[in-house]
Design an enzyme around this catalytic site. Sequence first.
Site, PDB file in Angstrom:
ATOM      1  N   HIS A   1       0.822  -1.228   0.000  1.00 17.21           N
ATOM      2  CA  HIS A   1       0.000   0.000   0.000  1.00 17.21           C
ATOM      3  C   HIS A   1       0.852   1.272   0.000  1.00 17.21           C
ATOM      4  O   HIS A   1       0.321   2.371  -0.215  1.00 17.21           O
ATOM      5  CB  HIS A   1      -0.922   0.043   1.224  1.00 17.21           C
ATOM      6  CG  HIS A   1      -1.970  -1.026   1.215  1.00 17.21           C
ATOM      7  ND1 HIS A   1      -2.836  -1.205   0.160  1.00 17.21           N
ATOM      8  CD2 HIS A   1      -2.284  -1.986   2.131  1.00 17.21           C
ATOM      9  CE1 HIS A   1      -3.645  -2.230   0.417  1.00 17.21           C
ATOM     10  NE2 HIS A   1      -3.327  -2.724   1.598  1.00 17.21           N
TER      11      HIS A   1
ATOM     12  N   HIS B   1      -6.321  -7.083  -0.562  1.00 12.84           N
ATOM     13  CA  HIS B   1      -6.425  -5.635  -0.767  1.00 12.84           C
ATOM     14  C   HIS B   1      -5.624  -5.235  -2.008  1.00 12.84           C
ATOM     15  O   HIS B   1      -4.542  -5.775  -2.238  1.00 12.84           O
ATOM     16  CB  HIS B   1      -5.892  -4.888   0.458  1.00 12.84           C
ATOM     17  CG  HIS B   1      -6.564  -5.278   1.737  1.00 12.84           C
ATOM     18  ND1 HIS B   1      -6.025  -6.201   2.603  1.00 12.84           N
ATOM     19  CD2 HIS B   1      -7.743  -4.893   2.265  1.00 12.84           C
ATOM     20  CE1 HIS B   1      -6.847  -6.360   3.630  1.00 12.84           C
ATOM     21  NE2 HIS B   1      -7.902  -5.578   3.454  1.00 12.84           N
TER      22      HIS B   1
END
Length: 317
Positions: free
Chosen positions: A136, A175
């Site tokens: 991320h 994710h």
Amino acid sequence: MTQQQYGNATLPSAYISHAACHRHDTGEGHPECGRRISAIEDRFIASGLFDVLRQFDAPEASDAQLLRVHTRAHLDAIAAAVPESGYARLDPDTVISVGSLDAARRAAGAVIKAVDLVAGGEMETAFCAVRPPGHHAESDRAMGFCLYNNIAVGAAHALESHGLEKIAIVDFDVHQGNGTEQIFRDEERVLFCSTYQHPFFPFTPSLPNAENRVNVPLDATAKSEEFRAAVSQHWLPAIERFEPQMIFVSAGFDAHVDDDMSYVSLTDADFRWVSEQIVDVASQFSGGRIVSALEGGYELNSLARCVETHVRVLAGL
Ligand SMILES: [Zn+2]
């Protein structure tokens, strides 16, 4: 070691970590905790897997290595945010404490070390059991438990220090790997393939698919069939067209049915299957070269089991 001892692999496999990765303290009750690494290592000891892997301590990534994918402002901001005691938050989810900077440097350095071993021909595959995770983290932003984008730092090292010209990064964390996507969005030498629950964290709009990008969103109800179809119909044909010289894996195990971080419901068998597909395509195009790094996975039992399986498949065991 003989070839037989490593199944299909012709060279041994590396396991790279560092004690500093245990000492990245995110506070009581945080799912991204040091017990994740302990659970993996306990299982590797109990199963005898450590007996056949070559273990390495992760070095610290240098500023120059981090700056290939991050801005100077990002490095400075993280360094300035580390508290002398207690905790600080880089965002609502991303907690740091006194040991975090060392852990983050070692996490990125592990992937650098993995690349040196695998691109250098000493090892065929390498797994980095590291935290904080990385996918991320964008070039100038920490996010979602991630400080530096470990897999991107490693991929950039393979391009710039080892002269590789085509690299694939596959990301099966539940994710979306927004950081990896952002860092390599215009990099034609890097193919990024990702499956992820959608809509879901990180809630950043993912970029349209392109020659170097294969995003396959999955419904929250997705199970084995949808995941395997995404990999078979979208990832693998793209990788075959691209013919990467090395494959990187953002190995997140939080799509597991036992992991309450998401709704997607994969099983141990799915993580074995996707690992086998990656090994298969790497053996066709990449000389078997795979560098894998831990991303998510928060239910400790399924995490430890699936990492063991993943590493066994990578090692040809
Ligand atoms: Zn995740």
